[in-house]
Design a protein around this motif. Structure first.
Motif, short mmCIF file in Angstrom:
data_model
loop_
_atom_site.label_atom_id
_atom_site.label_comp_id
_atom_site.label_asym_id
_atom_site.label_seq_id
_atom_site.Cartn_x
_atom_site.Cartn_y
_atom_site.Cartn_z
N PHE A 1 20.97 -11.93 -11.75
CA PHE A 1 22.19 -11.86 -12.39
C PHE A 1 22.12 -12.28 -13.94
O PHE A 1 22.98 -12.76 -14.56
CB PHE A 1 22.97 -13.21 -11.80
N ASN A 2 21.11 -11.94 -14.53
CA ASN A 2 20.78 -12.39 -16.02
C ASN A 2 19.64 -11.41 -16.59
O ASN A 2 18.49 -11.44 -16.05
CB ASN A 2 20.28 -13.89 -15.89
N PRO A 3 20.07 -10.51 -17.72
CA PRO A 3 19.00 -9.84 -18.22
C PRO A 3 17.86 -10.57 -18.64
O PRO A 3 16.60 -10.23 -18.72
CB PRO A 3 19.80 -9.28 -19.34
N VAL A 4 17.86 -11.83 -19.50
CA VAL A 4 16.86 -12.59 -19.81
C VAL A 4 15.63 -12.85 -18.70
O VAL A 4 14.78 -13.03 -18.80
CB VAL A 4 17.07 -13.69 -20.78
N VAL A 5 16.52 -13.29 -17.57
CA VAL A 5 15.53 -13.61 -16.23
C VAL A 5 14.72 -12.36 -15.96
O VAL A 5 13.60 -12.38 -15.57
CB VAL A 5 16.23 -14.13 -15.22
N SER A 6 15.62 -11.13 -15.94
CA SER A 6 14.92 -9.98 -15.40
C SER A 6 13.90 -9.67 -16.44
O SER A 6 12.71 -9.07 -16.03
CB SER A 6 16.00 -8.93 -15.34
N ILE A 7 14.27 -9.69 -17.77
CA ILE A 7 13.01 -9.12 -18.63
C ILE A 7 11.82 -10.08 -18.69
O ILE A 7 10.61 -9.69 -18.86
CB ILE A 7 13.84 -9.47 -20.12
N ALA A 8 12.17 -11.38 -18.55
CA ALA A 8 10.78 -12.47 -18.24
C ALA A 8 10.07 -12.01 -17.13
O ALA A 8 8.77 -12.24 -17.30
CB ALA A 8 11.59 -13.75 -18.36
N ASP A 9 10.77 -11.71 -16.13
CA ASP A 9 10.10 -11.26 -14.63
C ASP A 9 9.12 -10.15 -15.09
O ASP A 9 7.98 -10.17 -14.72
CB ASP A 9 11.07 -11.01 -13.86
N TRP A 10 9.79 -9.03 -15.65
CA TRP A 10 8.83 -7.87 -16.14
C TRP A 10 7.87 -8.39 -16.79
O TRP A 10 6.47 -7.82 -16.79
CB TRP A 10 9.61 -6.92 -16.87
N PHE A 11 8.01 -9.22 -18.05
CA PHE A 11 6.71 -9.46 -19.07
C PHE A 11 5.71 -10.32 -18.56
O PHE A 11 4.65 -10.12 -18.32
CB PHE A 11 7.49 -10.42 -20.15
N LEU A 12 6.30 -11.25 -17.61
CA LEU A 12 5.14 -12.25 -16.91
C LEU A 12 4.35 -11.50 -15.88
O LEU A 12 3.22 -11.77 -15.53
CB LEU A 12 5.82 -13.47 -16.49
N GLY A 13 4.99 -10.62 -15.04
CA GLY A 13 4.35 -10.07 -14.05
C GLY A 13 3.71 -8.57 -14.56
O GLY A 13 2.87 -8.26 -13.63
#
Length: 238
Positions: free
Chosen positions: A68-80
């Protein structure tokens, strides 16, 4: 069972939209119920958001993870990305589009439910304290999510994330938007919870800064956090 991308995007669209509807709708209700008490308005708005967000994570989390949040999705991509976990780039772009579209739809829905004019917000929020607050609120939110997931406590995300956002309404001067999609959505309601278009870009920029701070904190505390990126915000099939 693996959730298809269209199903996950629908979950992100609906979840983000309903989240904005909760935030904006409860803000309108609070303003009407307590017209002479801004503190009580904020209490009513924050409680509705706390419980509403927790419920939405429980509802949609098993399908999309309830970002529900672009920064959460971007962090998920970056860290994974190094471990092959989390969102791939095409899915990330689709998630962000679905979240932003959902945010706008949620504001329009809230306006319609309370029969207020569909208008762009005129509420200016461009103070230095507001911008710092968005860094703090977003950093805390993203760090909290990844700490829960990395320590195998993702099942607690619904109440914990809801409680954090509810608390952040009070300990930040910006009332903790902490979400670019919610920020864009709130432009489309000239009510208690709205934000003027001129204020939104700076809010979003500070949210991105907060995300970067959170990533650094997560990597310092949990260097292998990316291994759990598939379970953000809650465990799901993706």
């Amino acid at each position: 069972m693996t959730s298809s991308l269209p199903r996950r995007l629908l979950a992100e669209f609906l979840g983000t939209g309903l989240l904005v509807a909760v935030v904006v709708g409860s803000g309108i209700a609070a303003q009407r119920l307590s017209p002479d008490d801004v503190g009580l308005q904020l209490l009513e708005n924050s409680l509705a958001t706390t419980f509403g967000l927790a419920a939405l994570i429980l509802m949609f989390g098993p399908v999309s993870g309830a970002h529900f949040n672009p920064v959460v999705s971007i962090a998920d991509w970056f860290l994974g990305r190094r471990s092959g976990k989390g969102l791939p780039v095409p899915d990330l772009g689709a998630y962000v589009v679905a979240q932003v579209a959902g945010g706008v739809a949620g504001a329009v829905l809230a306006n319609a439910m309370f029969e207020v004019d569909q208008a762009i917000s005129t509420k200016d929020r461009l103070g230095g304290g507001h911008l710092l607050s968005e860094v703090v609120a977003t950093a805390g939110l993203v760090a909290l999510i990844f700490a829960l997931v990395r320590s195998n406590r993702g099942a607690l995300a619904a109440p914990t994330v809801g409680i954090y956002i509810g608390a952040a309404y009070w300990f930040t001067s910006s009332t903790s938007f902490a979400n670019p999609a919610v920020t864009v959505g709130r432009i489309f309601s000239d009510t208690f919870a709205g934000i003027a278009p001129a204020s939104a870009p700076a809010f979003i920029a500070m949210q991105v800064v907060g995300m970067a701070v959170a990533i650094l904190v997560v990597l310092a505390l949990y260097p292998d956090a990316g291994e759990k990126a598939d379970d953000v915000v809650v465990p799901h099939s993706s």
